[in-house]
Design a protein around this motif. Structure first.
Motif, PDB file in Angstrom:
ATOM      1  N   ILE A   9      27.314 -13.081  32.412  1.00 26.39           N
ATOM      2  CA  ILE A   9      26.574 -11.835  32.671  1.00 26.39           C
ATOM      3  C   ILE A   9      27.081 -11.183  33.952  1.00 26.39           C
ATOM      4  CG2 ILE A   9      24.307 -10.838  33.123  1.00 26.39           C
ATOM      5  CD1 ILE A   9      24.735 -11.838  30.249  1.00 26.39           C
ATOM      6  N   ALA A  10      27.392 -12.005  34.961  1.00 29.35           N
ATOM      7  CA  ALA A  10      27.919 -11.471  36.218  1.00 29.35           C
ATOM      8  C   ALA A  10      29.251 -10.760  35.980  1.00 29.35           C
ATOM      9  CB  ALA A  10      28.092 -12.591  37.240  1.00 29.35           C
ATOM     10  N   ILE A  11      30.095 -11.345  35.128  1.00 27.05           N
ATOM     11  CA  ILE A  11      31.368 -10.703  34.795  1.00 27.05           C
ATOM     12  C   ILE A  11      31.114  -9.343  34.153  1.00 27.05           C
ATOM     13  CG2 ILE A  11      33.375 -10.810  33.264  1.00 27.05           C
ATOM     14  CD1 ILE A  11      33.362 -13.823  33.654  1.00 27.05           C
ATOM     15  N   LEU A  12      30.143  -9.291  33.260  1.00 26.93           N
ATOM     16  CA  LEU A  12      29.797  -8.027  32.597  1.00 26.93           C
ATOM     17  C   LEU A  12      29.431  -6.966  33.632  1.00 26.93           C
ATOM     18  CD1 LEU A  12      29.022  -6.213  30.191  1.00 26.93           C
ATOM     19  CD2 LEU A  12      26.770  -7.312  30.214  1.00 26.93           C
ATOM     20  N   LEU A  13      28.536  -7.313  34.544  1.00 28.20           N
ATOM     21  CA  LEU A  13      28.076  -6.339  35.535  1.00 28.20           C
ATOM     22  C   LEU A  13      29.167  -5.982  36.530  1.00 28.20           C
ATOM     23  CD1 LEU A  13      24.464  -7.677  36.236  1.00 28.20           C
ATOM     24  CD2 LEU A  13      25.110  -5.649  34.935  1.00 28.20           C
ATOM     25  N   PHE A  14      29.853  -6.998  37.048  1.00 30.25           N
ATOM     26  CA  PHE A  14      30.902  -6.745  38.032  1.00 30.25           C
ATOM     27  C   PHE A  14      32.018  -5.894  37.428  1.00 30.25           C
ATOM     28  CE2 PHE A  14      30.363 -10.397  41.336  1.00 30.25           C
ATOM     29  CZ  PHE A  14      29.008 -10.131  41.398  1.00 30.25           C
ATOM     30  N   ALA A  15      32.451  -6.254  36.242  1.00 30.14           N
ATOM     31  CA  ALA A  15      33.569  -5.545  35.608  1.00 30.14           C
ATOM     32  C   ALA A  15      33.159  -4.148  35.156  1.00 30.14           C
ATOM     33  CB  ALA A  15      34.100  -6.342  34.416  1.00 30.14           C
ATOM     34  N   PHE A  16      31.939  -4.006  34.634  1.00 27.61           N
ATOM     35  CA  PHE A  16      31.515  -2.692  34.126  1.00 27.61           C
ATOM     36  C   PHE A  16      31.358  -1.690  35.263  1.00 27.61           C
ATOM     37  CE2 PHE A  16      28.478   0.477  32.596  1.00 27.61           C
ATOM     38  CZ  PHE A  16      29.081   0.847  31.408  1.00 27.61           C
ATOM     39  N   THR A  17      30.805  -2.125  36.393  1.00 28.61           N
ATOM     40  CA  THR A  17      30.692  -1.204  37.522  1.00 28.61           C
ATOM     41  C   THR A  17      32.067  -0.801  38.037  1.00 28.61           C
ATOM     42  OG1 THR A  17      30.423  -3.096  39.029  1.00 28.61           O
ATOM     43  CG2 THR A  17      28.417  -2.007  38.263  1.00 28.61           C
ATOM     44  N   ALA A  23      25.833   3.274  40.363  1.00 30.11           N
ATOM     45  CA  ALA A  23      26.290   2.262  41.326  1.00 30.11           C
ATOM     46  C   ALA A  23      25.190   1.910  42.315  1.00 30.11           C
ATOM     47  CB  ALA A  23      27.523   2.777  42.067  1.00 30.11           C
ATOM     48  N   GLU A  24      24.429   2.919  42.734  1.00 35.98           N
ATOM     49  CA  GLU A  24      23.360   2.710  43.707  1.00 35.98           C
ATOM     50  C   GLU A  24      22.290   1.762  43.169  1.00 35.98           C
ATOM     51  OE1 GLU A  24      20.554   5.575  46.505  1.00 35.98           O
ATOM     52  OE2 GLU A  24      21.091   6.237  44.483  1.00 35.98           O
ATOM     53  N   LEU A  25      22.059   1.813  41.866  1.00 30.97           N
ATOM     54  CA  LEU A  25      21.057   0.945  41.247  1.00 30.97           C
ATOM     55  C   LEU A  25      21.626  -0.429  40.889  1.00 30.97           C
ATOM     56  CD1 LEU A  25      19.379   3.514  38.807  1.00 30.97           C
ATOM     57  CD2 LEU A  25      18.392   2.591  40.917  1.00 30.97           C
ATOM     58  N   CYS A  85      28.079   2.011  47.627  1.00 31.07           N
ATOM     59  CA  CYS A  85      27.882   1.311  46.351  1.00 31.07           C
ATOM     60  C   CYS A  85      28.989   1.644  45.361  1.00 31.07           C
ATOM     61  CB  CYS A  85      26.511   1.663  45.757  1.00 31.07           C
ATOM     62  SG  CYS A  85      25.122   0.957  46.662  1.00 31.07           S
ATOM     63  N   THR A  86      29.467   2.896  45.376  1.00 26.83           N
ATOM     64  CA  THR A  86      30.556   3.281  44.472  1.00 26.83           C
ATOM     65  C   THR A  86      31.834   2.522  44.815  1.00 26.83           C
ATOM     66  OG1 THR A  86      29.614   5.505  44.198  1.00 26.83           O
ATOM     67  CG2 THR A  86      31.924   5.211  43.587  1.00 26.83           C
ATOM     68  N   SER A  87      32.157   2.432  46.109  1.00 24.60           N
ATOM     69  CA  SER A  87      33.363   1.692  46.498  1.00 24.60           C
ATOM     70  C   SER A  87      33.192   0.197  46.242  1.00 24.60           C
ATOM     71  CB  SER A  87      33.701   1.946  47.971  1.00 24.60           C
ATOM     72  OG  SER A  87      32.754   1.357  48.827  1.00 24.60           O
ATOM     73  N   LEU A  88      31.970  -0.316  46.457  1.00 27.50           N
ATOM     74  CA  LEU A  88      31.721  -1.729  46.149  1.00 27.50           C
ATOM     75  C   LEU A  88      31.803  -1.984  44.650  1.00 27.50           C
ATOM     76  CD1 LEU A  88      28.844  -2.791  48.579  1.00 27.50           C
ATOM     77  CD2 LEU A  88      31.098  -3.847  48.368  1.00 27.50           C
ATOM     78  N   ALA A  89      31.381  -1.003  43.852  1.00 29.15           N
ATOM     79  CA  ALA A  89      31.460  -1.144  42.400  1.00 29.15           C
ATOM     80  C   ALA A  89      32.900  -1.373  41.967  1.00 29.15           C
ATOM     81  CB  ALA A  89      30.901   0.101  41.714  1.00 29.15           C
ATOM     82  N   ARG A 120      28.165  12.251  40.553  1.00 31.57           N
ATOM     83  CA  ARG A 120      26.787  11.984  40.980  1.00 31.57           C
ATOM     84  C   ARG A 120      26.113  10.967  40.063  1.00 31.57           C
ATOM     85  NH1 ARG A 120      24.637  15.129  44.918  1.00 31.57           N
ATOM     86  NH2 ARG A 120      25.900  16.908  45.589  1.00 31.57           N
ATOM     87  N   ASN A 121      26.392  11.067  38.779  1.00 31.03           N
ATOM     88  CA  ASN A 121      25.822  10.109  37.834  1.00 31.03           C
ATOM     89  C   ASN A 121      26.395   8.715  38.065  1.00 31.03           C
ATOM     90  OD1 ASN A 121      23.906   9.905  35.730  1.00 31.03           O
ATOM     91  ND2 ASN A 121      25.540   9.693  34.218  1.00 31.03           N
ATOM     92  N   ILE A 122      27.696   8.653  38.331  1.00 30.62           N
ATOM     93  CA  ILE A 122      28.352   7.376  38.629  1.00 30.62           C
ATOM     94  C   ILE A 122      27.775   6.782  39.912  1.00 30.62           C
ATOM     95  CG2 ILE A 122      30.549   6.314  39.295  1.00 30.62           C
ATOM     96  CD1 ILE A 122      31.933   8.378  37.472  1.00 30.62           C
TER      97      ILE A 122
END
Length: 478
Positions: free
Chosen positions: A359-367, A215-217, A76-80, A209-211
C-alpha cells in the motif's frame, strides 16, 4: 530481416547504458557532491547554522493567493515527487550492494544536498513569471533564460525534463505499483494500470492547484503512517539501535575487517541512492517552489522550505527504511529490492507488514506520478507548447504511458530516462554555479532583515531588477 525492436534494445543497452554508467557512476556523483559542498561553504553551513529556521517558516506556510499555491502545498508537491519507490526499494538496493555503510554516505550527500536544494529553489522563486491565467510559474529553465540569458540552455533543459518527467518516470512508477499488486494479490497489471490512469487523469486535468491540493492531503498522511509503523518497530528494538548505528559508521570507513572491502561500494551506492531519492540539484523541485506564494514574501523562504523537503525525504524517511532493513539483515537471505523491505517489516509485525509496504508503494509511487506531470507541464513554455494543443499532447501522452508502463518491461526506456535526467542535472548544476553570486546576494538580504527581527521582504530597487534581469511586476520596491 531483423525486426527493429530487436536492434533498438541492443543499441540502448550497450551505448546508452555505457554512457549512463559513466554519468551516474562517477560524473554526477562528483558534480553534485561538489555543488553541495560549494553552497554549504558559500552559505556558511546554512543547513546546520539555521536548521531550526526551516521549521519556523513551516508554521506560516499555509498562506496561498489567487496567483500561487501555498508554501506548504509546494513542499508537499516536491515531496510527492521525491518520496517514491526509491525510499522503499532504493534504500534496500543500496544496503544489499554497499552494506550498512551505504546509509552513512546517503546521509552525508543529503546534508550537503540541502544547500543545493536551497540554492536552486530560491532561484526558482526569484525568477518566476506569471502565465496567461495569472498563476506563478518558474524553475531552472526560467533562471537559465533570464538569469544567464541563455534561452538555448533553457530549451535543452526543458526538453530533457519533458521527456523524463512527462513520460518515462511515471511509467516506471506505474510499473512498480502493478508489479507490487500482481505479486501480492495476483491483480492483472493491465487492469491495475487502467485504474491508476483513471485516477491520475482526474487529478492532473484539474491543473497544478488540484495536484497541490492532492499532495497536501496525501503526502502528510502517507508520511506519518509510514513513520508511525517504522518508529514503533524501532521502539520495540531500541536495544539494538546503538549497535546498528555503530555498524553504519564502522562499515562506512572500513573499520570492520569483514566489511573493509565494501567501502568503495558503500560510498558509491549510498551517494547514488541518496541523489536519486532527494533529487537535490536535478532541477525538479524549483518548479514547485516557483509556483508558491512565499511567506515571508522573499524568494529565500522557498529555499528553506525545499531544504526541509530533502531533510524529510532522506534523513527521515530513508533512514526509517534503512533501520528497518538492518534490524532484519541477518535473516535477509537472498531477498533484494522491495522484497527485502517487505520481508523486513513482515519479520517484525507479521504478514500484514508485507501488505502495508504494498500500500505504501501505491501511495508513494502515485503521488510521484501526479507531481511529475506538474513539473513537465511547467516547462511547456520553453518548448513552444504552452497552448491548447501542447497541453493536451502532454496529457494524452502522459496517461497513455501510464498504461504502457503498467504492462511493459522498461529497461530500455529507463536507460533513456536516466540519460535525460543526467543531462538535465548537468545543465542545472552548471547554471547554479554560474548564478552563485545571485544566491549569495538574496540570502544575505534575507538574513540581514531576519537577524534584525524584521519580517524579510524582498523589494529590489530598479538597479537590482535590471542587474538580475528579473521579471517586471513580480518583485517591486514599494
Amino acid at each position: 530481416m531483423v525486426e527493429p525492436s530487436v536492434i533498438a534494445p541492443s543499441f540502448i543497452e550497450v551505448w546508452i547504458g555505457t554512457i549512463n554508467g559513466y554519468l551516474w557512476g562517477s560524473i554526477l556523483i562528483y558534480l553534485l557532491t561538489a555543488c553541495g559542498i560549494w553552497f554549504t561553504f558559500r552559505l556558511k553551513g546554512i543547513q546546520f547554522t539555521r536548521f531550526f529556521h526551516m521549521f519556523s517558516i513551516l508554521k506560516s506556510s499555509r498562506k496561498s493567493s489567487s496567483q500561487g499555491i501555498s508554501s506548504f502545498q509546494a513542499l508537499c508537491t516536491s515531496l510527492a515527487a521525491r518520496v517514491g519507490t526509491g525510499n522503499l526499494m532504493g534504500v534496500a538496493v543500496a544496503i544489499s550492494l554497499g552494506g550498512a555503510g551505504a546509509v552513512f554516505w546517503m546521509w552525508l550527500i543529503a546534508l550537503v544536498g540541502m544547500a543545493t536544494a536551497f540554492a536552486e529553489s530560491a532561484l526558482g522563486q526569484l525568477y518566476k513569471e506569471k502565465d496567461n491565467n495569472g498563476n506563478f510559474r518558474g524553475g531552472p529553465a526560467y533562471y537559465m533564460s533570464k538569469g544567464l540569458k541563455n534561452r538555448k540552455l533553457a530549451v535543452t533543459f526543458s526538453l530533457c525534463l519533458f521527456f523524463g518527467y512527462g513520460f518515462v518516470f511515471s511509467a516506471v512508477q506505474a510499473n512498480s505499483i502493478t508489479d507490487a499488486f500482481s505479486g501480492s494479490y495476483g491483480f492483472n497489471p493491465l487492469y491495475t494500470g487502467i485504474a491508476i490512469t483513471f485516477f491520475a487523469g482526474y487529478i492532473i486535468l484539474g491543473g497544478l492547484r488540484n495536484i497541490a491540493r492532492f499532495a497536501e492531503l496525501t503526502v502528510p498522511l502517507m508520511g506519518v503512517a509510514y513513520l508511525v509503523v517504522c518508529l514503533t518497530v524501532l521502539g520495540l528494538n531500541i536495544d539494538k539501535i546503538p549497535g546498528i548505528i555503530s555498524d553504519i559508521f564502522a562499515s562506512a570507513f572500513g573499520l570492520k575487517e569483514a566489511g573493509s572491502g565494501l567501502v568503495g561500494a558503500a560510498i558509491v551506492q549510498g551517494i547514488k541512492r541518496g541523489l536519486y531519492s532527494n533529487e537535490a540539484g536535478m532541477g525538479s523541485s524549483p518548479n514547485a517552489a516557483a509556483a508558491a506564494e512565499p511567506f515571508p514574501p522573499h524568494p529565500v523562504s522557498q529555499g528553506y522550505i525545499q531544504m526541509l523537503a530533502v531533510f524529510f525525504d532522506t534523513i527521515v524517511i530513508c533512514s526509517c527504511t534503512a533501520f528497518l532493513i538492518l534490524l532484519f539483515q541477518p535473516e535477509a537471505g537472498q531477498a533484494q529490492g522491495i522484497q527485502l523491505t517487505q520481508q523486513a517489516l513482515a519479520f517484525q509485525v507479521g504478514e500484514w507488514g508485507s501488505d502495508f509496504i504494498t500500500i505504501a508503494i501505491l501511495l508513494f509511487a502515485f503521488t510521484s506520478i501526479v507531481a511529475n506531470f506538474a513539473y513537465a507541464d511547467n516547462n511547456l513554455k520553453y518548448l513552444n507548447m504552452d497552448n491548447f494543443y501542447g497541453r493536451w499532447f502532454l496529457r494524452v501522452g502522459f496517461l497513455l504511458m501510464l498504461v504502457f508502463g503498467s504492462v511493459a518491461t522498461l529497461p530500455d526506456v529507463i536507460a533513456l530516462a536516466d540519460l535525460s535526467t543526467g543531462l538535465m542535472t548537468i545543465f542545472n548544476v552548471t547554471a547554479l554555479f554560474m548564478l552563485s553570486k545571485v544566491v549569495i546576494s538574496i540570502a544575505k538580504n534575507y538574513h540581514q532583515q531576519h537577524d534584525k527581527g524584521s519580517l524579510p521582504i524582498y523589494e529590489p530597487d530598479d538597479e537590482e531588477q535590471k542587474r538580475f534581469n528579473l521579471t517586471q511586476g513580480i518583485w517591486y520596491k514599494k
